[in-house]
Design a protein around this motif. Structure first.
Motif, short mmCIF file in Angstrom:
data_model
loop_
_atom_site.label_atom_id
_atom_site.label_comp_id
_atom_site.label_asym_id
_atom_site.label_seq_id
_atom_site.Cartn_x
_atom_site.Cartn_y
_atom_site.Cartn_z
N MET A 151 0.68 -1.47 0.35
CA MET A 151 -0.20 -0.12 -0.09
C MET A 151 0.87 1.17 0.00
O MET A 151 0.84 2.09 -0.37
N MET A 152 1.94 1.18 0.95
CA MET A 152 2.66 2.30 0.70
C MET A 152 3.47 2.33 -0.49
O MET A 152 3.53 3.71 -0.86
N ALA A 153 3.88 1.91 -1.08
CA ALA A 153 4.24 1.85 -2.43
C ALA A 153 3.89 2.79 -3.36
O ALA A 153 4.26 2.96 -3.92
N ILE A 154 2.39 1.68 -3.29
CA ILE A 154 1.41 2.59 -4.40
C ILE A 154 0.92 3.92 -3.97
O ILE A 154 1.04 4.91 -4.65
N SER A 155 1.33 4.52 -3.17
CA SER A 155 0.82 5.66 -2.24
C SER A 155 2.06 6.73 -2.65
O SER A 155 2.26 7.72 -3.34
N MET A 156 3.36 6.46 -2.27
CA MET A 156 4.83 6.88 -3.01
C MET A 156 4.29 7.64 -4.79
O MET A 156 4.46 8.61 -5.22
N ALA A 157 3.97 6.37 -5.38
CA ALA A 157 4.12 5.93 -7.15
C ALA A 157 3.45 7.19 -6.60
O ALA A 157 2.46 8.17 -8.22
N GLY A 158 1.69 7.02 -6.74
CA GLY A 158 0.45 7.70 -6.96
C GLY A 158 0.21 8.85 -6.28
O GLY A 158 0.02 9.86 -7.44
N LEU A 159 1.25 9.66 -5.88
CA LEU A 159 1.21 10.85 -5.09
C LEU A 159 2.18 11.78 -6.44
O LEU A 159 1.74 12.92 -6.78
#
Lengths: 204, 204
Positions: A151-159
């Motif tokens: 989830m955190m990796a998705i959040s970082m890329a998504g931002l």
DNA sequence: GTCTATATACCGATAGAC
DNA sequence: GTCTATCGGTATATAGAC
């Protein structure tokens, strides 16, 4: 018989990729015809079909080509730095610049998320993103061991990606300014937000 | 003469919207023909052209319709809560549920970001998103007065939307699990990340 | 490796009857 | 409000010459 424009097949194929990738990125699979591609390359439709059996194959090979060229650049992004905070800062900055400088790659990726079938997305995930994404989850794991690293990796890329994705509409939304599109500005905002959360985002 | 399927024009138009919006959301403007729409509604092409002058107009009216239905729901999201933290938590949760339950709206929005020309994006921003977006920037301003509220609002929306957007590919990426697609799970992750930052994200 | 010519299907859009 | 019939254009794709 017309004079050969290209001396080898791979030379012709590379030129076709060079012209077709921006077209597909800009207008999508259904928005680009074999005529468009052939005209852009400066060859006839029949010649285009000599190099690719059908449009679907041409499109898939363009995707592979565009993404293969990017995989290398993404690998460099995750080099070790001194502290976890420095690692994060470095990754966000490099990732933002990399995505900002290649609209074709980013748009093709967005289009695949919308239109790609399960098989294509699986290939994309396994063959293109897996290694890089694993690197990001590892970074997330280092930064926040108690957190779900996927989830955190998705959040970082998504931002990062959402700021780039919304560039064309942000100028019409309240508070939108030209400098908001600067990769360095985006990277700094995202890094601060990730490190401190929304409440302390303005502090250093 | 065939028996009338609809008694009034607006009844026919509403049914056309009902069938056309999911088609355009799924396959995009170029991926849907007037024949497809007419067949889905159960009328002839000529009848479809009786209600809409051309395909472009039909598409734009579908966009307006899909987005108009959503504007109301977004307004409710920004009701005042006790503390700023509660406001944020409430907003993220409601926004996530709202976006998760309507794929058509979300996909049409993503497609407009890719394909919309400047005029269309301007109309979208001014007529559909402006009021709601202003509400989000106001919340961001309350939470982080020292921060760029435009950037923060984009980040808050982007965190939620990117998790939903990447749903089809996340199952093939390292660490992907089915519960990552649960709106409540996404909302909780995003809220914690925003409140605490990446380093303290797992804490409560 | 490249072309012209063509087959076949579908596209958006219209005419005109009922 | 709905239809059948159709027009002109373009789509993907192929055949066969050079």
């Amino acid at each position: 018989m017309a004079r050969a424009k290209f001396s080898t097949s791979s030379e012709a194929v590379n030129t076709i990729f060079y012209e077709a990738i921006p077209l597909f990125a800009q207008s999508g699979f259904n928005g680009v015809s074999m005529r468009h591609v052939a005209t852009a390359v400066g060859i006839s439709i029949a010649t285009l079909y000599h190099h690719f059996p059908d449009k679907q194959t041409l499109y898939l090979r363009c995707i592979e080509e565009a993404f293969a060229n990017k995989a290398g650049g993404l690998s460099e992004v995750l080099t070790k730095q001194s502290s976890p905070e420095e690692q994060l800062k470095h990754f966000i900055y490099r990732f933002t610049c990399l995505m900002a400088e290649d609209d074709n790659f980013r748009r093709l990726f967005q289009r695949e998320l919308l239109d790609g079938d399960e098989t294509r997305l699986q290939v994309l995930a396994k063959d293109v993103f897996q290694i890089q994404f694993k690197g990001i989850t590892d970074l997330a794991q280092t930064l926040a061991p108690q957190c779900d690293s996927h989830m955190m990796a998705i959040s970082m890329a998504g931002l990062v990606l959402f700021h780039l994705e919304t560039t064309p509409i942000r100028q019409f939304l309240p508070g939108g300014r030209a400098e908001h599109n600067d990769p360095e500005f985006i990277a700094e905002h995202v890094t601060k937000l990730l490190l401190n959360g929304v409440m302390k985002c303005g502090n250093d």
